[in-house]
Scaffold this motif. Structure first.
Motif, PDB file in Angstrom:
ATOM      1  N   GLU A   1     -73.071   6.113  -3.513  1.00  0.00           N
ATOM      2  CA  GLU A   1     -73.239   5.000  -4.343  1.00  0.00           C
ATOM      3  C   GLU A   1     -71.725   4.421  -4.810  1.00  0.00           C
ATOM      4  N   VAL A   2     -70.782   5.281  -5.156  1.00  0.00           N
ATOM      5  CA  VAL A   2     -69.591   4.794  -5.818  1.00  0.00           C
ATOM      6  C   VAL A   2     -68.857   4.051  -4.685  1.00  0.00           C
ATOM      7  N   MET A   3     -68.812   4.805  -3.522  1.00  0.00           N
ATOM      8  CA  MET A   3     -68.259   4.005  -2.254  1.00  0.00           C
ATOM      9  C   MET A   3     -68.750   2.827  -2.073  1.00  0.00           C
ATOM     10  N   GLN A   4     -70.285   2.404  -2.271  1.00  0.00           N
ATOM     11  CA  GLN A   4     -70.931   1.117  -2.068  1.00  0.00           C
ATOM     12  C   GLN A   4     -70.319   0.091  -2.802  1.00  0.00           C
ATOM     13  N   ALA A   5     -70.051   0.421  -4.194  1.00  0.00           N
ATOM     14  CA  ALA A   5     -69.533  -0.490  -5.133  1.00  0.00           C
ATOM     15  C   ALA A   5     -68.039  -0.518  -4.882  1.00  0.00           C
ATOM     16  N   PHE A   6     -67.320   0.299  -4.580  1.00  0.00           N
ATOM     17  CA  PHE A   6     -65.830   0.116  -4.184  1.00  0.00           C
ATOM     18  C   PHE A   6     -65.629  -0.845  -3.007  1.00  0.00           C
ATOM     19  N   LEU A   7     -66.637  -0.648  -1.921  1.00  0.00           N
ATOM     20  CA  LEU A   7     -66.453  -1.706  -0.810  1.00  0.00           C
ATOM     21  C   LEU A   7     -66.900  -2.854  -0.863  1.00  0.00           C
ATOM     22  N   LYS A   8     -67.635  -3.119  -2.028  1.00  0.00           N
ATOM     23  CA  LYS A   8     -67.851  -4.708  -2.544  1.00  0.00           C
ATOM     24  C   LYS A   8     -66.907  -5.268  -3.630  1.00  0.00           C
TER      25      LYS A   8
ATOM     26  N   TYR B   1     -68.178   0.962 -11.889  1.00  0.00           N
ATOM     27  CA  TYR B   1     -67.487   1.014 -10.841  1.00  0.00           C
ATOM     28  C   TYR B   1     -66.719  -0.090 -10.256  1.00  0.00           C
ATOM     29  N   THR B   2     -67.369  -1.228 -10.457  1.00  0.00           N
ATOM     30  CA  THR B   2     -66.772  -2.493 -10.236  1.00  0.00           C
ATOM     31  C   THR B   2     -65.643  -2.880 -11.037  1.00  0.00           C
ATOM     32  N   ILE B   3     -65.777  -2.692 -12.192  1.00  0.00           N
ATOM     33  CA  ILE B   3     -64.804  -3.165 -13.153  1.00  0.00           C
ATOM     34  C   ILE B   3     -63.826  -2.028 -13.228  1.00  0.00           C
ATOM     35  N   GLY B   4     -63.798  -1.066 -12.812  1.00  0.00           N
ATOM     36  CA  GLY B   4     -62.910   0.095 -12.791  1.00  0.00           C
ATOM     37  C   GLY B   4     -62.666   0.875 -14.221  1.00  0.00           C
ATOM     38  N   ILE B   5     -63.748   1.028 -14.883  1.00  0.00           N
ATOM     39  CA  ILE B   5     -63.627   1.827 -16.129  1.00  0.00           C
ATOM     40  C   ILE B   5     -63.416   3.456 -15.884  1.00  0.00           C
TER      41      ILE B   5
ATOM     42  N   LEU C   1     -69.612 -10.760 -12.610  1.00  0.00           N
ATOM     43  CA  LEU C   1     -69.092 -12.205 -11.919  1.00  0.00           C
ATOM     44  C   LEU C   1     -67.644 -12.190 -12.217  1.00  0.00           C
ATOM     45  N   ALA C   2     -67.284 -11.935 -13.517  1.00  0.00           N
ATOM     46  CA  ALA C   2     -65.802 -12.388 -14.130  1.00  0.00           C
ATOM     47  C   ALA C   2     -64.956 -11.317 -13.142  1.00  0.00           C
ATOM     48  N   PHE C   3     -65.295 -10.124 -12.918  1.00  0.00           N
ATOM     49  CA  PHE C   3     -64.370  -9.308 -12.259  1.00  0.00           C
ATOM     50  C   PHE C   3     -64.504  -9.544 -10.674  1.00  0.00           C
ATOM     51  N   THR C   4     -65.451  -9.680 -10.163  1.00  0.00           N
ATOM     52  CA  THR C   4     -65.925 -10.058  -8.606  1.00  0.00           C
ATOM     53  C   THR C   4     -66.252 -11.189  -8.529  1.00  0.00           C
ATOM     54  N   SER C   5     -65.674 -12.265  -7.881  1.00  0.00           N
ATOM     55  CA  SER C   5     -66.250 -13.533  -7.823  1.00  0.00           C
ATOM     56  C   SER C   5     -67.336 -13.803  -6.801  1.00  0.00           C
ATOM     57  N   ASP C   6     -67.599 -12.721  -5.857  1.00  0.00           N
ATOM     58  CA  ASP C   6     -68.493 -12.954  -4.968  1.00  0.00           C
ATOM     59  C   ASP C   6     -69.467 -12.161  -5.353  1.00  0.00           C
ATOM     60  N   PHE C   7     -69.788 -11.556  -6.663  1.00  0.00           N
ATOM     61  CA  PHE C   7     -70.731 -10.534  -6.854  1.00  0.00           C
ATOM     62  C   PHE C   7     -72.256 -10.937  -6.456  1.00  0.00           C
ATOM     63  N   PHE C   8     -72.731 -12.064  -6.591  1.00  0.00           N
ATOM     64  CA  PHE C   8     -73.666 -12.710  -6.212  1.00  0.00           C
ATOM     65  C   PHE C   8     -74.151 -12.846  -4.875  1.00  0.00           C
ATOM     66  N   ALA C   9     -72.814 -12.863  -3.994  1.00  0.00           N
ATOM     67  CA  ALA C   9     -73.189 -13.200  -2.576  1.00  0.00           C
ATOM     68  C   ALA C   9     -73.725 -12.148  -1.807  1.00  0.00           C
TER      69      ALA C   9
ATOM     70  N   SER D   1     -60.435   4.356  -8.686  1.00  0.00           N
ATOM     71  CA  SER D   1     -60.678   5.908  -8.850  1.00  0.00           C
ATOM     72  C   SER D   1     -61.914   6.219  -9.492  1.00  0.00           C
ATOM     73  N   GLN D   2     -62.996   6.697  -9.058  1.00  0.00           N
ATOM     74  CA  GLN D   2     -64.129   7.042 -10.151  1.00  0.00           C
ATOM     75  C   GLN D   2     -64.583   8.353  -9.767  1.00  0.00           C
ATOM     76  N   THR D   3     -65.409   8.747 -10.559  1.00  0.00           N
ATOM     77  CA  THR D   3     -66.178  10.113 -10.372  1.00  0.00           C
ATOM     78  C   THR D   3     -67.231  10.100  -9.545  1.00  0.00           C
ATOM     79  N   GLY D   4     -67.410  10.989  -8.555  1.00  0.00           N
ATOM     80  CA  GLY D   4     -68.533  11.126  -7.722  1.00  0.00           C
ATOM     81  C   GLY D   4     -69.392  12.290  -7.898  1.00  0.00           C
ATOM     82  N   ASP D   5     -68.941  13.301  -9.048  1.00  0.00           N
ATOM     83  CA  ASP D   5     -69.656  14.173  -9.648  1.00  0.00           C
ATOM     84  C   ASP D   5     -69.703  15.261  -8.387  1.00  0.00           C
ATOM     85  N   PHE D   6     -68.785  15.196  -7.308  1.00  0.00           N
ATOM     86  CA  PHE D   6     -68.907  16.179  -6.242  1.00  0.00           C
ATOM     87  C   PHE D   6     -69.958  16.317  -5.359  1.00  0.00           C
TER      88      PHE D   6
END
Lengths: 327, 360
Positions: free
Chosen positions: A214-221, B303-307, B33-41, A202-207
């Motif tokens: 951008e945030v969704m792309q990171a989520f997907l990965k 976003y990746t490590i969920g802060i 990389l510590a949080f997402t093992s395939d970060f560099f993939a 759960s992250q902010t996307g600032d509406f």
């Protein structure tokens, strides 16, 4: 450097003052001769979004339809402009004052003046933060918690009878804003009843669309499995849809999408099957407001809190409503 | 190889200007990389590259562009706060033109839109340049005018709404792919390369640093400071406009209220992290690119490590402070001294002058 910063602040303040000029009160004198036509003074926040513009139009059109004279004032996002406008409404002795407060606090003095002049005040869309709730007769607006709950209800129903874990990602609105806090809380309340629902990120996307993407792309990965996306507004959902498509997944089926607002662009996406459900946040409260004005003026008792009539749109309903959608 | 020569080499390496920004970037990437093992993939999906590192470059592209312009402005001792508004205006103008065109997908329409956006950017840059160079207004004030007013202009253009466009050729700029790479990355890379070549293979970079270091002396030796300073503001506005095209093209929409909001601050931060002096007279294109990438990696890391969003800003501030401290020679000397003291190798150190990196 401190000198420069100070200079910058002064210049900033000057610009603010300059832009604040040129927005007076309602203007014109109250003409209450013929036929006791109701006069309503309405002070709007500004014109910062399509939602707000639709809100303004709705109020103006409904007033015309109801045969009520509307004195409209645009505050351009500034509280002092709104206070000025309300004072001028009081001087003009309008029948009812309605306004959407720019900020929550600092209204006691001017509302007291209205009360002393025996002019009832109706709040629309946004609430004020005052200990004395006799200062206004009613608050007409959306219930953001309820919107979150409706989103959650749809999800619970959609996954009824299935026991598999459901991984949800959430795109929050601007951190700290009332709609973001409340939509998150309402949604969380409903889904916590069942353990299978898990908000994995759960992250902010600032509406905004750009941040949503951008945030969704990171989520997907970062998330190995995403079943559902819950976006606090349509713009973020529209951005996220692009991210999902670029990841080679199908929005609406591979990842189900729940959104809030119900703007035209979102309805277009829904008609293409890309958003599953959209909880309406209705700016068209003009008719309700004018009804309320008449009741208040007739001396009827009205509830302190009136929720705007808001629906939940499924894909079919959205496709049907799309041609007539105003905003 | 003896240990002495290894330490000497390590010392020489740490003295290299881009060493510390590069270390920070590497640490941030490894933390992911510590949080997402395939970060560099990185793999091919639908005929284009797909992966977190590609995303960082992709979303970092507009910031890299804006920061490049900002670097040259700061090198002359100025600052350009108006870039965020220019981003919004460029995107708004381009999208408005495309949305009103008869055939939004035709290349002619798109080139027209780009032309309008860039042409307007030149005007905005000239306005800044005239205020700063000819009229002698403090850069922070001169550009503040456009920063505040420009946002309003963008809102006027879009009428406060979000303009959505559907145009495949326009989408290429910020959201499309060319040779399997996001086009935005290639474009930013090209601009960075050209800027580096233009400033370092010709005397232009030296002239800029000279004007930023000592404007009076520069004028006395015959450098046309006024024209040069005016020019960097035009360059900055042009970079911002291209970034604006990218941002709006990436989401196929122009948002006058939010496009490029606060990007000027990110850009200044990127420039500073990259080792360019805010006092002017010294700049590093490579450092700026690294700085911009650090900022974008930071966002992706969040976003990746969920802060949680409430603590995001504190986290970012913490990283930025760490980066700045690591880069400060005084701080490093202090840490080294204390470390040495604890190991009871108590020898007095000569006072070191830290300002040994002067000019280029």
């Amino acid at each position: 450097m401190p000198k420069r910063a100070a200079a910058a602040l002064v210049a900033g303040a000057m610009v603010t003052v300059l832009t604040a000029c040129g927005s007076g009160g309602g203007g014109g004198s109250a003409d209450k001769g013929a036929g006791h036509k109701l006069v309503v003074g309405f002070s709007q926040v500004g014109a910062e979004s399509g939602w707000r513009t639709a809100n303004t139009k709705s109020v103006q059109e409904s007033a015309k339809k109801a045969g009520i004279e509307l004195k409209f004032s645009d505050a351009q996002q500034k509280q002092e402009n709104q206070i000025k406008a309300i004072r001028s409404f009081i001087q003009q002795k309008v029948d009812v004052i309605a306004f959407s407060p720019v900020v929550e606090s600092g209204w006691d003095t001017v509302l007291k003046e209205a009360k002393d002049a025996r002019i009832p005040v109706i709040l629309t869309d946004r609430a004020v933060d005052s200990k004395d709730d006799s200062l206004y007769v009613s608050f007409l607006g959306s219930d953001f918690v309820e919107e979150g709950k409706k989103a959650g209800d749809w999800l619970v129903k959609e996954y009824q009878g299935k026991s598999d874990e459901v991984n949800i990602v959430e795109l929050q609105g601007t951190t700290g804003s009332a709609p973001a806090n409340d939509r998150k809380a309402g949604f969380g309340d409903v889904i916590k009843a069942e353990a299978k629902f898990k908000v994995v990120a759960s992250q902010t996307g600032d509406f905004t669309r750009a941040k949503g993407k951008e945030v969704m792309q990171a989520f997907l990965k970062a998330q190995p499995k995403i079943d559902v996306l819950y976006a606090h507004n349509d713009d973020m959902a529209l951005g996220a849809i692009q991210a999902i498509e670029e990841a080679g997944k199908k929005p609406g089926s591979d990842i189900r999408i729940i959104s809030v607002d119900g703007v035209k662009d979102a309805f277009t996406a829904m008609s293409q099957g890309k958003i599953n459900v959209d909880v309406e946040c209705n700016p068209l409260l003009g008719d309700q407001l004018m009804d309320l004005v008449k009741k208040v003026k007739a001396g009827e008792q009205v509830p302190k809190r009136i929720k705007t009539e808001e629906g939940v749109f499924t894909q079919d309903q959205a496709a049907a409503a799309l041609p007539t959608r105003q905003y | 190889m003896t240990t002495a020569s290894t330490t000497a080499r390590a010392k020489a390496l740490t003295r290299y200007r881009l060493f510390w920004p590069a270390v920070v970037l590497a640490v941030l990437l490894l933390a992911n990389l510590a949080f997402t093992s395939d970060f560099f993939a990185v793999h091919i999906k639908d005929g284009h590259l797909y992966g977190s590192t590609v995303d960082i470059l992709h979303f970092g592209a507009p910031l890299i562009l804006v920061s490049l312009g900002m670097t040259l402005v700061i090198a002359t001792g100025g600052i350009d706060l108006s870039v965020g508004s220019t981003v919004a205006i460029a995107g708004a103008l381009a999208c408005l033109h495309i949305s009103e065109a008869a055939d939004p997908a035709s290349p002619g329409t798109v080139f027209g839109a780009i032309g309008i956006a860039l042409g307007t950017a030149v005007l905005l840059g000239v306005a800044n340049g005239v205020l700063v160079a000819r009229l002698g207004v403090q850069p922070i004030i001169a550009t503040l005018i456009l920063m505040v007013a420009g946002r309003g202009v963008a809102q006027l253009i879009t009428d406060g709404q979000i303009i959505t466009v559907t145009s495949e050729p326009y989408k290429l700029i910020g959201g499309g792919y060319w040779l399997a790479m996001p086009f935005a990355i290639l474009l930013s890379g090209l601009v960075a390369l050209l800027t580096a070549l233009l400033t370092r293979s010709t005397a232009l970079g030296l002239l800029l640093e000279s004007v930023g270091g000592n404007p009076v002396a520069s004028r006395l030796v015959g450098i046309r400071a006024m024209r040069l300073v005016g020019l960097v503001y035009v360059f900055s506005a042009l970079c911002a406009a291209v970034a604006g095209l990218m941002v709006s093209s990436n989401v196929s929409a122009a948002d006058g209220n939010n496009a490029g909001l606060w990007i000027e601050l990110d850009a200044i931060l990127a420039v500073v992290i990259g080792g360019t002096s805010l006092n002017g007279g010294r700049f590093s294109i490579g450092g700026t690119v690294l700085g911009a990438l650090i900022i974008q990696t930071l966002s992706t890391t969040v976003y990746t490590i969920g802060i949680p969003p409430e603590t995001t800003l504190v986290f970012k501030a913490f990283v930025v402070i760490t980066v700045c401290l690591i880069q400060s020679p005084n701080f490093r000397a202090e840490v080294a001294r204390r470390g040495a003291g604890r190991r009871s190798v108590d020898r007095p150190r000569p006072a070191t002058t830290t300002n040994r990196e002067v000019g280029a």
